[in-house]
Scaffold this active site. Structure first.
Site, short mmCIF file in Angstrom:
data_model
loop_
_atom_site.label_atom_id
_atom_site.label_comp_id
_atom_site.label_asym_id
_atom_site.label_seq_id
_atom_site.Cartn_x
_atom_site.Cartn_y
_atom_site.Cartn_z
N VAL A 1 36.93 72.90 73.07
CA VAL A 1 37.52 74.02 72.35
C VAL A 1 36.52 75.15 72.10
O VAL A 1 36.92 76.26 71.81
CB VAL A 1 38.16 73.57 71.01
CG1 VAL A 1 39.33 72.66 71.25
CG2 VAL A 1 37.15 72.93 70.10
N TYR B 1 39.76 66.54 76.19
CA TYR B 1 38.84 67.57 75.74
C TYR B 1 38.24 67.17 74.40
O TYR B 1 38.73 66.28 73.72
CB TYR B 1 39.53 68.94 75.65
CG TYR B 1 40.49 69.09 74.48
CD1 TYR B 1 40.06 69.65 73.28
CD2 TYR B 1 41.81 68.68 74.58
CE1 TYR B 1 40.94 69.80 72.21
CE2 TYR B 1 42.69 68.82 73.53
CZ TYR B 1 42.25 69.38 72.34
OH TYR B 1 43.12 69.52 71.29
N CYS B 2 37.15 67.85 74.05
CA CYS B 2 36.51 67.67 72.74
C CYS B 2 36.01 69.04 72.30
O CYS B 2 36.72 70.02 72.42
CB CYS B 2 35.41 66.61 72.81
SG CYS B 2 34.13 66.93 74.03
N ARG B 3 34.80 69.11 71.80
CA ARG B 3 34.24 70.42 71.42
C ARG B 3 33.57 71.09 72.61
O ARG B 3 33.78 72.25 72.87
CB ARG B 3 33.26 70.28 70.25
CG ARG B 3 32.77 71.63 69.72
CD ARG B 3 31.87 71.50 68.50
NE ARG B 3 30.65 70.76 68.76
CZ ARG B 3 29.54 71.27 69.31
NH1 ARG B 3 29.50 72.52 69.65
NH2 ARG B 3 28.48 70.52 69.50
#
Length: 142
Positions: free
Chosen positions: A130, A102-104
């Site tokens: 996120v 995952y990242c932003r």
């Protein structure tokens, strides 16, 4: 046959239907899920169930500064800029263990995911970022 739970809402005489994304039982959710080989994208409720049941290596591919601001508990930070195409990760040397990325927003996780599939990882899962994660973040207290 899968059943969808719909929530209806009456606004100005129009009824709108929205699917329910609540996780009621991780065991049941995972019993209906088969992780495909290669790169895939999954919903965050599936990702949450996989994380809860420790079904992979959780990797945050954002910058160290973003990671410090808040990340998913149990994640390791490997910024996408440090991942080379075809590189085996020191923190995840088992090519058969799923990688949960995952990242932003999911964009950087897509790039990292392609690099890692090229390295030979059998299961690479991107669940977005996120910015839409509803299950809480933690901060490291160093």
């Amino acid at each position: 046959m899968k059943k969808a739970i719909l929530i209806s809402c009456l606004i100005g005489g129009f009824t709108f239907m929205f699917p329910s994304f609540a996780v009621s039982n991780s065991e049941k959710l995972l019993s209906e899920y088969t992780m495909p080989a290669g790169y895939s994208e999954v919903s965050q409720n599936i990702a949450y169930a996989l994380i809860e049941k420790n079904k992979g290596v959780l990797i945050d591919v954002r910058s160290p500064e973003e990671f410090a601001e808040g990340h998913i508990e149990g994640a390791i930070n490997i910024p996408v800029e440090t991942i080379k195409d075809g590189q085996i990760l020191q923190d995840a040397p088992d090519l058969n263990k799923p990688l949960l990325l995952y990242c932003r927003t999911g964009r950087r996780a897509t790039i990292a995911g392609q690099y890692l599939v090229n390295a030979g990882y059998k299961y690479v899962v991107n669940f977005g970022g996120v910015s839409t994660w509803q299950y809480g973040l933690i901060q490291d207290n160093d």
